[in-house]
Design an enzyme around this catalytic site. Structure first.
Site, PDB file in Angstrom:
ATOM      1  N   PHE A 147     -13.648   3.367   5.311  1.00 12.17           N
ATOM      2  CA  PHE A 147     -12.700   2.557   4.549  1.00 12.17           C
ATOM      3  C   PHE A 147     -12.313   3.347   3.304  1.00 12.17           C
ATOM      4  O   PHE A 147     -13.176   3.816   2.576  1.00 12.17           O
ATOM      5  CB  PHE A 147     -13.298   1.208   4.168  1.00 12.17           C
ATOM      6  N   ASP A 176      -5.890  -0.223  -1.183  1.00 17.56           N
ATOM      7  CA  ASP A 176      -6.713  -1.112  -1.995  1.00 17.56           C
ATOM      8  C   ASP A 176      -7.928  -1.629  -1.245  1.00 17.56           C
ATOM      9  O   ASP A 176      -8.003  -1.586  -0.022  1.00 17.56           O
ATOM     10  CB  ASP A 176      -5.882  -2.327  -2.421  1.00 17.56           C
ATOM     11  N   ARG A 224      -5.690   0.780  -6.291  1.00 18.37           N
ATOM     12  CA  ARG A 224      -4.440   1.373  -5.809  1.00 18.37           C
ATOM     13  C   ARG A 224      -3.977   2.528  -6.690  1.00 18.37           C
ATOM     14  O   ARG A 224      -3.263   3.415  -6.241  1.00 18.37           O
ATOM     15  CB  ARG A 224      -3.320   0.321  -5.787  1.00 18.37           C
ATOM     16  N   ASP A 276      -4.625   1.503  11.436  1.00 14.61           N
ATOM     17  CA  ASP A 276      -6.023   1.349  11.852  1.00 14.61           C
ATOM     18  C   ASP A 276      -6.040   0.862  13.306  1.00 14.61           C
ATOM     19  O   ASP A 276      -5.948   1.667  14.233  1.00 14.61           O
ATOM     20  CB  ASP A 276      -6.700   0.376  10.876  1.00 14.61           C
ATOM     21  N   GLY A 313       0.792  -1.241   0.000  1.00 17.04           N
ATOM     22  CA  GLY A 313       0.000   0.000   0.000  1.00 17.04           C
ATOM     23  C   GLY A 313       0.811   1.271   0.000  1.00 17.04           C
ATOM     24  O   GLY A 313       0.319   2.333  -0.392  1.00 17.04           O
ATOM     25  N   LYS A 356      -6.043   6.330  11.355  1.00 13.82           N
ATOM     26  CA  LYS A 356      -7.482   6.093  11.553  1.00 13.82           C
ATOM     27  C   LYS A 356      -7.669   5.679  13.011  1.00 13.82           C
ATOM     28  O   LYS A 356      -7.689   4.489  13.316  1.00 13.82           O
ATOM     29  CB  LYS A 356      -7.908   4.986  10.588  1.00 13.82           C
ATOM     30  N   GLU A 409       4.383   3.900   6.423  1.00 13.48           N
ATOM     31  CA  GLU A 409       3.160   3.098   6.291  1.00 13.48           C
ATOM     32  C   GLU A 409       2.110   3.883   5.517  1.00 13.48           C
ATOM     33  O   GLU A 409       2.127   5.120   5.509  1.00 13.48           O
ATOM     34  CB  GLU A 409       2.591   2.813   7.693  1.00 13.48           C
ATOM     35  N   ASP A 410       1.174   3.164   4.933  1.00 14.57           N
ATOM     36  CA  ASP A 410       0.058   3.843   4.274  1.00 14.57           C
ATOM     37  C   ASP A 410      -1.014   4.259   5.276  1.00 14.57           C
ATOM     38  O   ASP A 410      -1.480   5.386   5.267  1.00 14.57           O
ATOM     39  CB  ASP A 410      -0.541   2.964   3.155  1.00 14.57           C
TER      40      ASP A 410
HETATM   41  P1  IMP Z   1      -4.175  -2.445  11.411  1.00 13.11           P
HETATM   42  O1  IMP Z   1      -3.311  -3.606  11.799  1.00 13.11           O
HETATM   43  O2  IMP Z   1      -5.596  -2.624  11.873  1.00 13.11           O
HETATM   44  O3  IMP Z   1      -3.612  -1.113  11.842  1.00 13.11           O
HETATM   45  O4  IMP Z   1      -4.307  -2.501   9.853  1.00 13.11           O
HETATM   46  C1  IMP Z   1      -3.451  -1.904   8.994  1.00 13.11           C
HETATM   47  C2  IMP Z   1      -3.658  -2.463   7.604  1.00 13.11           C
HETATM   48  O5  IMP Z   1      -5.052  -2.683   7.303  1.00 13.11           O
HETATM   49  C3  IMP Z   1      -3.181  -1.460   6.592  1.00 13.11           C
HETATM   50  O6  IMP Z   1      -1.806  -1.622   6.319  1.00 13.11           O
HETATM   51  C4  IMP Z   1      -4.070  -1.745   5.413  1.00 13.11           C
HETATM   52  O7  IMP Z   1      -3.536  -2.813   4.657  1.00 13.11           O
HETATM   53  C5  IMP Z   1      -5.364  -2.221   6.024  1.00 13.11           C
HETATM   54  N1  IMP Z   1      -6.372  -1.137   6.120  1.00 13.11           N
HETATM   55  C6  IMP Z   1      -6.903  -0.622   7.243  1.00 13.11           C
HETATM   56  N2  IMP Z   1      -7.783   0.344   6.962  1.00 13.11           N
HETATM   57  C7  IMP Z   1      -7.811   0.448   5.617  1.00 13.11           C
HETATM   58  C8  IMP Z   1      -8.543   1.293   4.703  1.00 13.11           C
HETATM   59  O8  IMP Z   1      -9.364   2.163   5.081  1.00 13.11           O
HETATM   60  N3  IMP Z   1      -8.283   1.100   3.377  1.00 13.11           N
HETATM   61  C9  IMP Z   1      -7.404   0.176   2.923  1.00 13.11           C
HETATM   62  N4  IMP Z   1      -6.702  -0.619   3.729  1.00 13.11           N
HETATM   63  C10 IMP Z   1      -6.901  -0.493   5.082  1.00 13.11           C
END
Ligand code: IMP
Length: 167
Positions: free
Chosen positions: A142, A149, A155, A93, A36, A121, A89-90
């Site tokens: 989202f 993606d 993407r 969450d 991402g 987020k 990082e992109d």
């Molecule tokens: P976390 O472990 O919950 O922080 O998740 C992080 C990963 O979830 C990111 O690197 C993304 O791959 C994916 N992700 C979380 N939210 C989104 C979103 O809104 N759009 C796309 N990918 C997301």
């Protein structure tokens, strides 16, 4: 549309200037987390052309139903021991993916380890993590585009869009 191309580019320029200033004497290793991050990282690197740095990549995959169960699919090419590492990082969450990566990288004894994320987020954050550079803080939506993606699609969109993911 949530964040347009012009707004993205302006913020990335600001982040690049700030990072170049902060790391001017540190010759950091900039580590991108695939996939991402590729669009953001390509722009970020070009927003700090004056910075001496290395670029390396990690590829990870989540499995199970989230819950921070993550596997390294592709590791760094070079040692980061004693180096200043900026992890890019992109989106963060829950923070579980990032926590896994940070814990893993910390065992390699870098001189410092900091995080730059394009999007934060915080609505579903489960773990507190230090995010030194944040592009934009967004709500509980989202998003796709600019590298992000939904099932590997979207993407290549130039802006960031909110999408309703299927349940
Ligand atoms: P976390 O472990 O919950 O922080 O998740 C992080 C990963 O979830 C990111 O690197 C993304 O791959 C994916 N992700 C979380 N939210 C989104 C979103 O809104 N759009 C796309 N990918 C997301």
């Amino acid at each position: 549309m949530l964040i347009g191309e012009a707004q993205l580019q302006q913020r990335v320029q600001e982040l690049g200037r700030q990072i170049a200033r902060d790391y001017a004497d540190h010759e950091p290793v900039v580590v991108g987390v695939l996939r991402g991050v590729v669009v953001f990282l390509a722009d970020l690197l070009r927003a700090m052309p004056e910075l001496r740095c290395e670029v390396d990549f990690l590829a990870i995959s989540s499995y199970g139903s989230g819950a921070g169960v993550v596997r390294i699919e592709k590791d760094l090419e070079r040692s980061i021991e004693g180096r200043h590492v900026l992890l890019v990082e992109d989106i963060v969450d829950t923070g579980l993916t990032l926590r896994f990566i940070l814990r893993n990288l910390e065992t390699r004894r870098p001189a410092s380890l900091a995080v730059c994320t394009l999007l934060d987020k915080p609505a579903h954050r489960l773990v507190t993590l230090p995010l030194r550079y944040i592009g934009f803080s967004i709500g509980d939506v989202f998003v796709v585009g600019y590298g992000l993606d939904l099932d590997q699609r979207y993407r290549n969109l130039r802006d960031i869009w909110v999408i309703d993911p299927p349940d």
